[in-house]
Design a protein around this motif. Structure first.
Motif, PDB file in Angstrom:
ATOM      1  N   PRO A  68       0.813  -1.229   0.000  1.00  0.00           N
ATOM      2  CA  PRO A  68       0.000   0.000   0.000  1.00  0.00           C
ATOM      3  C   PRO A  68       0.840   1.270   0.000  1.00  0.00           C
ATOM      4  O   PRO A  68       0.371   2.327  -0.420  1.00  0.00           O
ATOM      5  CB  PRO A  68      -0.818  -0.125   1.292  1.00  0.00           C
ATOM      6  CG  PRO A  68      -0.832  -1.584   1.600  1.00  0.00           C
ATOM      7  CD  PRO A  68       0.496  -2.098   1.142  1.00  0.00           C
ATOM      8  N   ASP A  69       2.077   1.181   0.484  1.00  0.00           N
ATOM      9  CA  ASP A  69       2.946   2.363   0.541  1.00  0.00           C
ATOM     10  C   ASP A  69       3.820   2.507  -0.695  1.00  0.00           C
ATOM     11  O   ASP A  69       4.588   3.465  -0.800  1.00  0.00           O
ATOM     12  CB  ASP A  69       3.854   2.291   1.776  1.00  0.00           C
ATOM     13  CG  ASP A  69       3.050   2.291   3.072  1.00  0.00           C
ATOM     14  OD1 ASP A  69       1.973   2.923   3.094  1.00  0.00           O
ATOM     15  OD2 ASP A  69       3.504   1.657   4.046  1.00  0.00           O
ATOM     16  N   ALA A  70       3.713   1.559  -1.647  1.00  0.00           N
ATOM     17  CA  ALA A  70       4.609   1.591  -2.807  1.00  0.00           C
ATOM     18  C   ALA A  70       4.399   2.846  -3.639  1.00  0.00           C
ATOM     19  O   ALA A  70       5.338   3.383  -4.225  1.00  0.00           O
ATOM     20  CB  ALA A  70       4.389   0.347  -3.669  1.00  0.00           C
ATOM     21  N   GLY A  71       3.172   3.309  -3.733  1.00  0.00           N
ATOM     22  CA  GLY A  71       2.864   4.469  -4.563  1.00  0.00           C
ATOM     23  C   GLY A  71       3.173   5.794  -3.914  1.00  0.00           C
ATOM     24  O   GLY A  71       2.919   6.848  -4.508  1.00  0.00           O
ATOM     25  N   ALA A  72       3.739   5.767  -2.724  1.00  0.00           N
ATOM     26  CA  ALA A  72       4.060   7.016  -2.018  1.00  0.00           C
ATOM     27  C   ALA A  72       5.379   7.583  -2.543  1.00  0.00           C
ATOM     28  O   ALA A  72       6.328   7.827  -1.802  1.00  0.00           O
ATOM     29  CB  ALA A  72       4.138   6.764  -0.513  1.00  0.00           C
ATOM     30  N   VAL A  73       5.417   7.756  -3.865  1.00  0.00           N
ATOM     31  CA  VAL A  73       6.590   8.305  -4.550  1.00  0.00           C
ATOM     32  C   VAL A  73       6.155   9.572  -5.254  1.00  0.00           C
ATOM     33  O   VAL A  73       5.164   9.572  -6.000  1.00  0.00           O
ATOM     34  CB  VAL A  73       7.156   7.297  -5.571  1.00  0.00           C
ATOM     35  CG1 VAL A  73       8.328   7.908  -6.340  1.00  0.00           C
ATOM     36  CG2 VAL A  73       7.574   6.009  -4.883  1.00  0.00           C
ATOM     37  N   ASN A  74       6.887  10.647  -5.052  1.00  0.00           N
ATOM     38  CA  ASN A  74       6.512  11.927  -5.647  1.00  0.00           C
ATOM     39  C   ASN A  74       6.530  11.844  -7.171  1.00  0.00           C
ATOM     40  O   ASN A  74       7.491  11.369  -7.773  1.00  0.00           O
ATOM     41  CB  ASN A  74       7.471  13.019  -5.172  1.00  0.00           C
ATOM     42  CG  ASN A  74       7.184  14.360  -5.814  1.00  0.00           C
ATOM     43  OD1 ASN A  74       7.877  14.782  -6.725  1.00  0.00           O
ATOM     44  ND2 ASN A  74       6.133  15.025  -5.350  1.00  0.00           N
ATOM     45  N   PHE A  75       5.455  12.325  -7.799  1.00  0.00           N
ATOM     46  CA  PHE A  75       5.336  12.228  -9.259  1.00  0.00           C
ATOM     47  C   PHE A  75       6.438  13.010  -9.967  1.00  0.00           C
ATOM     48  O   PHE A  75       7.013  12.536 -10.960  1.00  0.00           O
ATOM     49  CB  PHE A  75       3.973  12.740  -9.715  1.00  0.00           C
ATOM     50  CG  PHE A  75       3.811  12.773 -11.216  1.00  0.00           C
ATOM     51  CD1 PHE A  75       3.547  11.612 -11.920  1.00  0.00           C
ATOM     52  CD2 PHE A  75       3.947  13.960 -11.931  1.00  0.00           C
ATOM     53  CE1 PHE A  75       3.419  11.625 -13.302  1.00  0.00           C
ATOM     54  CE2 PHE A  75       3.820  13.986 -13.301  1.00  0.00           C
ATOM     55  CZ  PHE A  75       3.553  12.822 -13.998  1.00  0.00           C
ATOM     56  N   GLU A  76       6.758  14.201  -9.493  1.00  0.00           N
ATOM     57  CA  GLU A  76       7.795  15.004 -10.155  1.00  0.00           C
ATOM     58  C   GLU A  76       9.139  14.280 -10.141  1.00  0.00           C
ATOM     59  O   GLU A  76       9.848  14.237 -11.161  1.00  0.00           O
ATOM     60  CB  GLU A  76       7.929  16.368  -9.488  1.00  0.00           C
ATOM     61  CG  GLU A  76       8.998  17.242 -10.139  1.00  0.00           C
ATOM     62  CD  GLU A  76       8.995  18.666  -9.608  1.00  0.00           C
ATOM     63  OE1 GLU A  76       9.861  19.448 -10.051  1.00  0.00           O
ATOM     64  OE2 GLU A  76       8.138  18.999  -8.763  1.00  0.00           O
ATOM     65  N   GLU A  77       9.494  13.697  -9.002  1.00  0.00           N
ATOM     66  CA  GLU A  77      10.759  12.974  -8.910  1.00  0.00           C
ATOM     67  C   GLU A  77      10.760  11.765  -9.845  1.00  0.00           C
ATOM     68  O   GLU A  77      11.744  11.501 -10.539  1.00  0.00           O
ATOM     69  CB  GLU A  77      10.989  12.519  -7.470  1.00  0.00           C
ATOM     70  CG  GLU A  77      11.199  13.662  -6.476  1.00  0.00           C
ATOM     71  CD  GLU A  77      11.363  13.167  -5.053  1.00  0.00           C
ATOM     72  OE1 GLU A  77      11.369  11.924  -4.858  1.00  0.00           O
ATOM     73  OE2 GLU A  77      11.474  13.994  -4.145  1.00  0.00           O
ATOM     74  N   TYR A  78       9.645  11.051  -9.872  1.00  0.00           N
ATOM     75  CA  TYR A  78       9.556   9.855 -10.705  1.00  0.00           C
ATOM     76  C   TYR A  78       9.585  10.230 -12.183  1.00  0.00           C
ATOM     77  O   TYR A  78      10.275   9.586 -12.991  1.00  0.00           O
ATOM     78  CB  TYR A  78       8.278   9.093 -10.377  1.00  0.00           C
ATOM     79  CG  TYR A  78       8.178   7.739 -11.050  1.00  0.00           C
ATOM     80  CD1 TYR A  78       8.814   6.625 -10.513  1.00  0.00           C
ATOM     81  CD2 TYR A  78       7.456   7.582 -12.227  1.00  0.00           C
ATOM     82  CE1 TYR A  78       8.724   5.388 -11.126  1.00  0.00           C
ATOM     83  CE2 TYR A  78       7.370   6.338 -12.859  1.00  0.00           C
ATOM     84  CZ  TYR A  78       8.006   5.250 -12.291  1.00  0.00           C
ATOM     85  OH  TYR A  78       7.933   4.024 -12.914  1.00  0.00           O
ATOM     86  N   ALA A  79       8.843  11.282 -12.565  1.00  0.00           N
ATOM     87  CA  ALA A  79       8.783  11.701 -13.969  1.00  0.00           C
ATOM     88  C   ALA A  79      10.137  12.191 -14.456  1.00  0.00           C
ATOM     89  O   ALA A  79      10.552  11.898 -15.586  1.00  0.00           O
ATOM     90  CB  ALA A  79       7.730  12.799 -14.134  1.00  0.00           C
ATOM     91  N   THR A  80      10.841  12.947 -13.618  1.00  0.00           N
ATOM     92  CA  THR A  80      12.165  13.448 -13.996  1.00  0.00           C
ATOM     93  C   THR A  80      13.134  12.295 -14.242  1.00  0.00           C
ATOM     94  O   THR A  80      13.888  12.285 -15.219  1.00  0.00           O
ATOM     95  CB  THR A  80      12.714  14.371 -12.900  1.00  0.00           C
ATOM     96  OG1 THR A  80      11.809  15.470 -12.698  1.00  0.00           O
ATOM     97  CG2 THR A  80      14.082  14.907 -13.281  1.00  0.00           C
TER      98      THR A  80
END
Length: 393
Positions: A68-80
């Protein structure tokens, strides 16, 4: 005073449910890694809590359970990071960075991956369309978001891609216009003798501007009227010229040109190309490599001089080449090979097009252009013609 109501827990075969003093219920379980997990929400009844546990148990049994915590990744960081790891062509990377900076991150950059829901994607799209009115740019941005989040699904950070708007990634553009043979001739004359061949290669190659920018003297075979495309040199918005591979492996190709371009090829080599096998085919008046910005000014002046619409881009010459090739009998695969285009879908569907077939296509183009020029000459003999320029072949 009545006694306080105590919280009580009920153990099950899988997990446990517990009632709070408020009367609502919660649920917990031991995940596959050995950690105890508690539901993010509370439930009105014990049955609701047990149903939730049953769904979790089913996911674990099917091996589809996700942290459940796997998606707790910032979108901007992931997209960059996503853009940096793609290994795409410089112009494509520049486009991705620009779309993120101007249209995506200001709205979605602060959310975690699992917080980007279908409603938030719809709200983002509606706001961008209303604010910019740029449907094509919004479609490109939507496709980028969808691609990034599809990778997040593959990385098991989110369960499902929230980009589910039918048709949102399709764009309708004013590009893809087709010029006539006479209009191509007129543009070639108007832009000047040094750059005339570039117009013809754009239309009858059809070659991308960044491919032409990296053509060398050794790539031109006048005897066989062919040009070998090996590399490309796109120019970024910063003005930096990035020499490197073609847009795709299909971009590396031998282009068989129509016979009527033989004289243009020879003259350009004699008059303008740099000396030596590695000499650039196209250089400016001061012998500097081709620059998109400088050529762009010449292109706009030539376009205005012959009365072409302002939205007719140099890149539309490629579409002209596609269309004329098809009219001369080329198959879809023929035009793809000629233009250096390749997609996974096309590779599965379209038949082979070898060098001999490309010679047939070039021959058809040659006949078509010669016939169109002859027709224009006949019309001019009958009376005053327009501003179109017709060249001898």
């Amino acid at each position: 005073m009545g006694a306080k109501r105590k919280s009580k827990m009920t153990m099950r075969r899988f997990g446990a449910v517990r009632q709070y003093r408020s009367g609502r219920w919660t649920a917990s379980y031991i995940d596959p890694t050995g950690l105890r997990r508690r539901s993010d929400e509370t439930f009105e009844t014990k049955t609701d809590a047990e149903i939730w546990l049953s769904q979790v148990e089913a996911d674990i049994t099917r091996k589809s359970w996700r942290d459940p915590d796997a998606g707790a990744v910032n979108f901007e960081e992931y997209a960059t990071k996503w853009v940096a790891e793609r290994g795409v062509a410089p112009l494509t990377e520049e486009l991705y960075v620009r779309l993120l900076r101007l249209h995506i991150l200001p709205t979605l950059g602060g959310w975690d991956l699992d917080e980007i829901t279908p409603p938030r994607v719809r709200e983002w799209r509606t706001e961008r369309l209303d604010t910019t009115g740029a449907a094509t740019t919004v479609a490109k941005s939507y496709r980028l978001i969808k691609s990034i989040l599809e990778t997040a699904v593959d990385d098991e950070l989110i369960r499902r891609n929230p980009c589910r708007i039918r048709g949102a990634g399709k764009e309708t553009s004013a590009s893809g216009q087709v010029a006539t043979v006479q209009q191509v001739d007129a543009l070639a004359e108007a832009i000047g003798i040094r750059w005339r061949l570039m117009v013809y290669l754009g239309a009858y190659g059809p070659m991308r501007p960044e491919e032409q920018a990296e053509l060398r003297r050794k790539d031109v075979d006048v005897d066989n009227v062919t040009i070998t495309v090996r590399r490309a040199a796109p120019e970024l918005a910063t003005g930096k010229r990035v020499e490197g591979p073609t847009k795709s492996e299909a971009g590396k190709r031998v282009v068989v040109l129509p016979e009527f371009l033989r004289l243009d090829l020879q003259r350009h080599l004699d008059w303008y190309a740099e000396k030596g096998p590695e000499g650039l085919l196209f250089v400016g008046e001061k012998k500097a490599p081709f620059r998109r910005s400088t050529f762009g000014r010449k292109w706009r002046k030539a376009r205005a001089k012959v009365g072409m619409p302002d939205n007719f881009r140099f890149y539309d010459l490629r579409h002209t080449g596609h269309t004329l090739s098809t009219r001369s009998g080329a198959t879809l695969k023929d035009t793809m090979v000629r233009a250096g285009q390749s997609t996974e879908k096309a590779a599965l569907i379209y038949q082979h097009s070898d060098h001999e077939r490309q010679k047939v296509v070039a021959g058809g183009l040659d006949q078509m252009v010669r016939a169109a020029r002859e027709k224009a000459r006949e019309q001019q003999k009958k009376g005053p013609g327009g501003a179109q320029v017709v060249r001898d072949v």
